[in-house]
Design an enzyme around this catalytic site. Sequence first.
Site, mmCIF file in Angstrom:
data_model
loop_
_atom_site.group_PDB
_atom_site.id
_atom_site.type_symbol
_atom_site.label_atom_id
_atom_site.label_comp_id
_atom_site.label_asym_id
_atom_site.label_seq_id
_atom_site.Cartn_x
_atom_site.Cartn_y
_atom_site.Cartn_z
ATOM 1 N N SER A 117 0.846 -1.369 -0.014
ATOM 2 C CA SER A 117 -0.027 0.130 -0.191
ATOM 3 C C SER A 117 0.945 1.116 0.015
ATOM 4 O O SER A 117 0.280 2.394 -0.082
ATOM 5 C CB SER A 117 -0.800 0.000 1.173
ATOM 6 O OG SER A 117 -0.064 -0.269 2.255
ATOM 7 N N HIS A 138 -4.005 -4.681 -4.992
ATOM 8 C CA HIS A 138 -4.088 -3.868 -3.571
ATOM 9 C C HIS A 138 -5.426 -4.291 -3.104
ATOM 10 O O HIS A 138 -6.669 -3.738 -3.686
ATOM 11 C CB HIS A 138 -3.841 -2.630 -3.906
ATOM 12 C CG HIS A 138 -3.735 -1.530 -2.571
ATOM 13 N ND1 HIS A 138 -4.412 -0.484 -2.401
ATOM 14 C CD2 HIS A 138 -3.457 -2.125 -1.277
ATOM 15 C CE1 HIS A 138 -4.490 -0.049 -1.243
ATOM 16 N NE2 HIS A 138 -3.784 -1.213 -0.410
ATOM 17 N N GLU A 150 -7.429 -2.600 -6.238
ATOM 18 C CA GLU A 150 -6.727 -1.912 -7.442
ATOM 19 C C GLU A 150 -5.550 -2.791 -8.147
ATOM 20 O O GLU A 150 -5.010 -3.353 -7.384
ATOM 21 C CB GLU A 150 -5.957 -0.864 -6.455
ATOM 22 C CG GLU A 150 -7.041 0.314 -6.100
ATOM 23 C CD GLU A 150 -6.414 1.460 -5.297
ATOM 24 O OE1 GLU A 150 -6.656 2.748 -5.289
ATOM 25 O OE2 GLU A 150 -5.490 1.238 -4.525
ATOM 26 N N ASN A 188 -5.971 5.080 -1.206
ATOM 27 C CA ASN A 188 -5.120 5.611 -0.228
ATOM 28 C C ASN A 188 -4.629 7.089 -0.378
ATOM 29 O O ASN A 188 -4.519 7.870 0.758
ATOM 30 C CB ASN A 188 -3.725 4.766 0.064
ATOM 31 C CG ASN A 188 -4.183 3.484 0.948
ATOM 32 O OD1 ASN A 188 -5.191 3.531 1.519
ATOM 33 N ND2 ASN A 188 -3.371 2.360 0.686
HETATM 34 N N1 3HC Z 1 -13.821 -9.440 8.701
HETATM 35 C C1 3HC Z 1 -14.954 -10.148 7.935
HETATM 36 N N2 3HC Z 1 -16.264 -9.503 8.017
HETATM 37 C C2 3HC Z 1 -16.343 -8.440 8.528
HETATM 38 C C3 3HC Z 1 -15.518 -7.832 9.184
HETATM 39 C C4 3HC Z 1 -14.319 -8.252 9.162
HETATM 40 N N3 3HC Z 1 -13.043 -7.570 9.996
HETATM 41 N N4 3HC Z 1 -15.994 -6.530 9.871
HETATM 42 C C5 3HC Z 1 -17.208 -6.576 9.251
HETATM 43 N N5 3HC Z 1 -17.548 -7.631 8.534
HETATM 44 C C6 3HC Z 1 -18.971 -8.011 7.775
HETATM 45 C C7 3HC Z 1 -19.915 -8.443 9.003
HETATM 46 O O1 3HC Z 1 -19.805 -9.768 9.366
HETATM 47 C C8 3HC Z 1 -20.953 -8.036 8.342
HETATM 48 O O2 3HC Z 1 -21.373 -9.157 7.638
HETATM 49 P P1 3HC Z 1 -22.818 -9.552 7.275
HETATM 50 O O3 3HC Z 1 -23.519 -8.386 6.435
HETATM 51 O O4 3HC Z 1 -22.852 -10.758 6.325
HETATM 52 O O5 3HC Z 1 -23.648 -9.909 8.507
HETATM 53 C C9 3HC Z 1 -20.779 -6.992 7.379
HETATM 54 O O6 3HC Z 1 -19.336 -6.949 7.206
HETATM 55 C C10 3HC Z 1 -21.208 -5.529 7.718
HETATM 56 O O7 3HC Z 1 -20.779 -5.647 9.205
HETATM 57 P P2 3HC Z 1 -21.294 -4.849 10.332
HETATM 58 O O8 3HC Z 1 -22.731 -4.907 10.165
HETATM 59 O O9 3HC Z 1 -20.951 -5.415 11.690
HETATM 60 O O10 3HC Z 1 -20.827 -3.353 10.465
HETATM 61 P P3 3HC Z 1 -20.823 -2.286 9.277
HETATM 62 O O11 3HC Z 1 -22.187 -2.292 8.468
HETATM 63 O O12 3HC Z 1 -20.675 -1.002 9.718
HETATM 64 O O13 3HC Z 1 -19.710 -2.555 8.331
HETATM 65 C C11 3HC Z 1 -17.572 -2.490 7.552
HETATM 66 C C12 3HC Z 1 -18.500 -2.815 8.664
HETATM 67 C C13 3HC Z 1 -17.729 -3.414 6.388
HETATM 68 C C14 3HC Z 1 -16.079 -2.532 8.086
HETATM 69 C C15 3HC Z 1 -17.897 -0.980 7.114
HETATM 70 O O14 3HC Z 1 -17.932 -0.135 8.162
HETATM 71 C C16 3HC Z 1 -17.073 -0.171 6.211
HETATM 72 O O15 3HC Z 1 -17.219 -0.642 5.106
HETATM 73 N N6 3HC Z 1 -16.166 0.580 6.538
HETATM 74 C C17 3HC Z 1 -15.263 1.257 5.709
HETATM 75 C C18 3HC Z 1 -14.066 0.300 5.367
HETATM 76 C C19 3HC Z 1 -13.019 1.071 4.570
HETATM 77 O O16 3HC Z 1 -13.211 2.407 4.072
HETATM 78 N N7 3HC Z 1 -11.828 0.128 4.238
HETATM 79 C C20 3HC Z 1 -10.886 0.515 3.286
HETATM 80 C C21 3HC Z 1 -9.728 1.141 4.344
HETATM 81 S S1 3HC Z 1 -8.348 1.545 3.389
HETATM 82 C C22 3HC Z 1 -7.660 0.064 3.128
HETATM 83 O O17 3HC Z 1 -7.899 -0.815 3.421
HETATM 84 C C23 3HC Z 1 -6.068 0.074 2.326
HETATM 85 C C24 3HC Z 1 -5.164 -0.143 2.832
HETATM 86 O O18 3HC Z 1 -4.077 -0.196 2.053
HETATM 87 C C25 3HC Z 1 -4.886 0.512 4.387
#
Ligand code: 3HC
Length: 280
Positions: A117, A138, A150, A188
């Site tokens: 990343s 990515h 990506e 990112n």
């Molecule tokens: N592992 C597996 N599944 C997960 C999880 C995890 N860590 N966290 C949440 N889930 C699943 C849940 O089990 C649930 O599944 P279901 O619908 O089948 O029951 C679903 O995701 C929705 O979870 P929740 O209802 O508990 O909570 P939310 O609706 O708030 O969703 C989230 C959680 C998907 C993490 C949501 O908040 C989200 O999309 N957040 C933004 C994430 C984001 O922006 N990620 C990108 C980060 S940047 C990056 O990764 C780049 C790197 O280079 C750093």
Amino acid sequence: MKRVGVLGTGQMGVGIAQVLAQTGHEVLLWNRTEDSLEWGLTAIRQGLDRLLKKERISQLDHKDTLAHIRGVVAPEELKAADIVIEAVPEDLNLKKELYARLHLICADDVIFASNTSSLSVTSLARDSGRPEHFIGMHFFNPVQVMKLVEIVRGLATSGETTERVRALALAMGKIPLDAKDYPGFVVNRIVMPMINEAIFALEQGVADAKTIDECMKLGCNHPMGPLALADLVGLDIVLAILESLQREFGDPRYRPCSLLRKYVEAGWFGSKTSRGFYTY
Ligand code: 3HC
């Protein structure tokens, strides 16, 4: 590409391995120590347990998915892989060392894809010894949920490598989108300055952490606030990406907030250490 080597058992490696296995790929999950490997395999088992409990998968899917993953410690075992996805920590020397070793083990046409990343794909490609068969793949956290991959070509990456990796992402149920090999690629580059700005706002006392996050959820319809997102990604990772953006672009606008640096110095990396902007 049915047999996939996955290097690393952090959040990303574990997520990638789980999704690959759930979509019918044979996974060789590698880490250099038995303990880290066991940790990774346990995390996958627990993830599948949760899906089973929610009745998202059957008992048979659970068993079948685990049967698709074999943990390996000896890099020689990766000889059987059609492609290797590397998701080890962002330590250039560690990556270089691994690529050099694998280059001697894997056939010449085996693709090395990096989940980096913050490092240049073109530069990693040169270190891989097979720049035409090297590419950035990515994924996003949590890998089990996020659709995007990506696809980042280095200068020398071949068209065939790109097509094969795109096909693999689709076979994993993901959506591959192309990004040029610029620092931070697309996501990112945009999301990390937003997180950084939220930390500056916290440092200046504009609002407390919970309020900042609620503002972004209610005001921008983000699924989670930027500080909670930073905790999810890992504050050490956020810092490394911001430092890389600042270094590579030579632009002070990416300078990491000193509060972020302090949290990392304290070992508060977010949810993985049970403490970040929130406690877990
Ligand atoms: N592992 C597996 N599944 C997960 C999880 C995890 N860590 N966290 C949440 N889930 C699943 C849940 O089990 C649930 O599944 P279901 O619908 O089948 O029951 C679903 O995701 C929705 O979870 P929740 O209802 O508990 O909570 P939310 O609706 O708030 O969703 C989230 C959680 C998907 C993490 C949501 O908040 C989200 O999309 N957040 C933004 C994430 C984001 O922006 N990620 C990108 C980060 S940047 C990056 O990764 C780049 C790197 O280079 C750093």
